[in-house]
Design a protein around this motif. Structure first.
Motif, short mmCIF file in Angstrom:
data_model
loop_
_atom_site.label_atom_id
_atom_site.label_comp_id
_atom_site.label_asym_id
_atom_site.label_seq_id
_atom_site.Cartn_x
_atom_site.Cartn_y
_atom_site.Cartn_z
N VAL A 6 -3.10 -1.78 -12.41
CA VAL A 6 -2.30 -0.69 -11.77
C VAL A 6 -2.88 0.52 -11.81
O VAL A 6 -3.17 0.71 -13.15
N GLU A 8 -2.16 4.02 -9.87
CA GLU A 8 -1.51 4.38 -8.85
C GLU A 8 -2.17 5.30 -7.97
O GLU A 8 -2.38 5.27 -6.81
N HIS A 9 -2.96 6.53 -8.69
CA HIS A 9 -3.66 7.34 -7.78
C HIS A 9 -5.15 7.26 -8.05
O HIS A 9 -5.78 7.53 -6.81
N THR A 46 -3.35 -0.06 -6.17
CA THR A 46 -3.40 1.25 -5.99
C THR A 46 -2.58 2.03 -4.78
O THR A 46 -2.52 1.04 -3.58
N ARG A 47 -2.06 3.23 -4.83
CA ARG A 47 -1.51 3.49 -3.67
C ARG A 47 -2.09 3.72 -2.49
O ARG A 47 -3.39 4.43 -2.40
N MET A 85 7.23 6.51 -7.03
CA MET A 85 7.14 5.52 -7.97
C MET A 85 8.14 4.28 -7.92
O MET A 85 7.74 3.10 -8.03
N PHE A 88 6.91 2.25 -5.04
CA PHE A 88 5.64 1.61 -5.42
C PHE A 88 5.92 0.48 -6.38
O PHE A 88 5.40 -0.58 -6.16
N SER A 89 6.82 0.62 -7.32
CA SER A 89 7.05 -0.48 -8.30
C SER A 89 7.98 -1.56 -7.74
O SER A 89 7.55 -2.84 -7.95
N SER A 111 1.66 4.58 -13.24
CA SER A 111 1.41 3.34 -13.12
C SER A 111 2.13 2.67 -14.35
O SER A 111 2.69 1.45 -13.84
N ALA A 114 5.99 2.09 -13.26
CA ALA A 114 6.17 1.31 -12.24
C ALA A 114 5.68 -0.35 -12.84
O ALA A 114 6.29 -0.95 -12.38
N THR A 115 4.67 -0.35 -13.54
CA THR A 115 4.36 -1.62 -14.01
C THR A 115 5.39 -2.13 -15.11
O THR A 115 5.65 -3.36 -14.71
#
Ligand code: UDP
Length: 398
Positions: A6, A8-9, A46-47, A85, A88-89, A111, A114-115
């Protein structure tokens, strides 16, 4: 293993060099590629930052990139992503419920947050690589730190709850223990360098050619490097990084740096290249006598390894990962951060000594190859992740 990575950005397929795309993008790409080469199945979540990107795409490294919709499908500055987030999560958890992943590996604190929630929901272990720490950023940038409030507390919580923290250098472990992490929770696995791509090229006759490579952000210390340049007669400095060359004139940091160079009287000896693509970078490094890496602080710093792999000495600041990668007196020199006089003295001395330049360059190339290939990094990460699979299964939270 079937691994959910993961990031994210930092999309591993993004062009690097801009403000929010640098070492983490390179790291995630190379690590995912290395794990696939070792027989694992890797998906990088990834986002989604553009409406046109396909949901799933296979990168050149053989891993899948899954673009997760959370927040607007557009560029959003890293520090504004926090509010997206939870979404996202939640999406990660949905995808993982169907995905059959064995383990998750989060990169960067958002990340990680969220993970953790998603991994707990599906009952898989998770590892954490921070890449950068809010506590360090706050110390150096004070009120100019634009991180969301609460970042440091979230990082403290991640240190305490991750099944494993993967730190990239000894200095990061020190910072993490200051955040309250028990030393036994962390393993050090450094970042790496692609030694097939960054190959050692014999240097030309020394000509005072300095090179700096990196994102154009203040903490990379390019202002100090320019002030040092003014004190090294006849040297020239090439700066690789920032937006594409056509967009450079609009970049505030580029303008600030030009003003510093003008004020210091060395603007005529500086050349800004803008973002340099990965395939051109080894040639740009090979054309330099010395690579200067003078950040105020640096979580790890991949550029010194790239310079070493190309057989070029590094003159850097004694911070973060440089304390592990650069051996003063053997592969380069380290000086205190934010000290242009010390930097100038180190550069002046080294540029005037062709034998030392060659010796440091050759020793750096050997060091990069023996300790820092992505193959080593992937193998060590594999061992670390596998050690988590043999643990008692995680409790599944609703
Ligand atoms: N980079 C690049 N082109 C550029 C500027 C930077 O490919 O124009 C790459 C650089 O070679 C390195 C990464 O971006 O692989 C920067 O990583 P580093 O760890 O040094 O710094 P970070 O960006 O993580 O702060």
């Amino acid at each position: 293993m079937k691994i959910a990575m993961v990031s994210e950005h930092a999309n591993p397929l993004a062009v690097v060099g801009s403000v929010d795309a640098g070492g983490q993008n390179v790291h995630v790409d190379a690590l995912a590629t290395g794990l696939v080469a070792r027989g694992h199945e890797v998906t990088v979540f990834t986002r989604r930052d553009s409406p046109g990107a396909p949901e799933r795409v296979v990168g050149p490294g053989g891993y899948v990139v899954h673009h997760v919709t959370a927040g607007p499908p557009a560029d959003v500055p890293k520090d504004d992503l926090w509010r997206h987030m939870p979404e996202f999560s939640a999406r990660l958890a949905d995808l993982w419920r169907r995905g059959g992943f064995d383990i998750a590996h989060a990169h960067f604190w958002m990340s990680g947050w969220a993970t953790r929630a998603a991994a707990r929901r599906v009952g898989i272990p998770w590892a954490m690589t921070f890449h950068a720490l809010g506590s360090v950023k706050r110390r150096h940038q004070a009120e100019r730190d634009t991180s969301p409030p609460g970042r440091i507390e979230v990082e403290r919580g991640l240190c305490a709850t991750a099944d494993l923290v993967i730190a990239t250098c000894r200095d990061e472990v020190r910072e993490l223990t200051e955040l309250g992490m028990a030393r036994s929770r962390a393993r050090i696995i450094p970042c790496g360098v692609d030694v097939e791509h960054f190959t050692a090229v014999p240097p030309e006759a020394p000509g005072g050619r300095l090179l700096a490579v990196g994102r154009l952000v203040e903490r990379k210390g390019l202002g100090d490097t320019l002030r040092a340049l003014a004190r090294v007669p006849d040297a020239t400095l090439t700066i690789a990084g920032g937006p594409t060359p056509d967009a450079l004139p609009l970049d505030p940091e580029y303008r600030r740096l030009r003003a510093i160079a003008r004020g210091a009287g060395c603007l005529d000896r500086v050349r800004f290249l803008g973002a340099v693509a990965r395939d051109r970078l080894p040639g740009v490094i090979a054309a330099a006598d010395v690579v200067v890496v003078a950040p105020w602080y640096e979580p790890f710093g991949i550029v010194p390894l790239e310079a070493m792999a190309c057989g070029r000495p590094v003159v850097g600041t004694a911070v973060g990962g440089l304390l592990d990668t650069v051996v003063p007196g053997r592969t380069g020199e380290l000086v205190p951060p934010r000290d242009p006089d010390a930097l100038a003295a180190a550069l002046d001395g080294l540029l005037a000594d062709p034998a030392r330049l060659r010796r440091y360059g050759a020793a750096g190339a050997r060091r990069a190859r023996s300790l820092y290939t992505w193959g080593h990094v992937a193998a060590a990460t594999e061992t670390a992740l596998q050690s988590l699979l043999t643990r008692v299964p995680q409790e599944v939270t609703p």
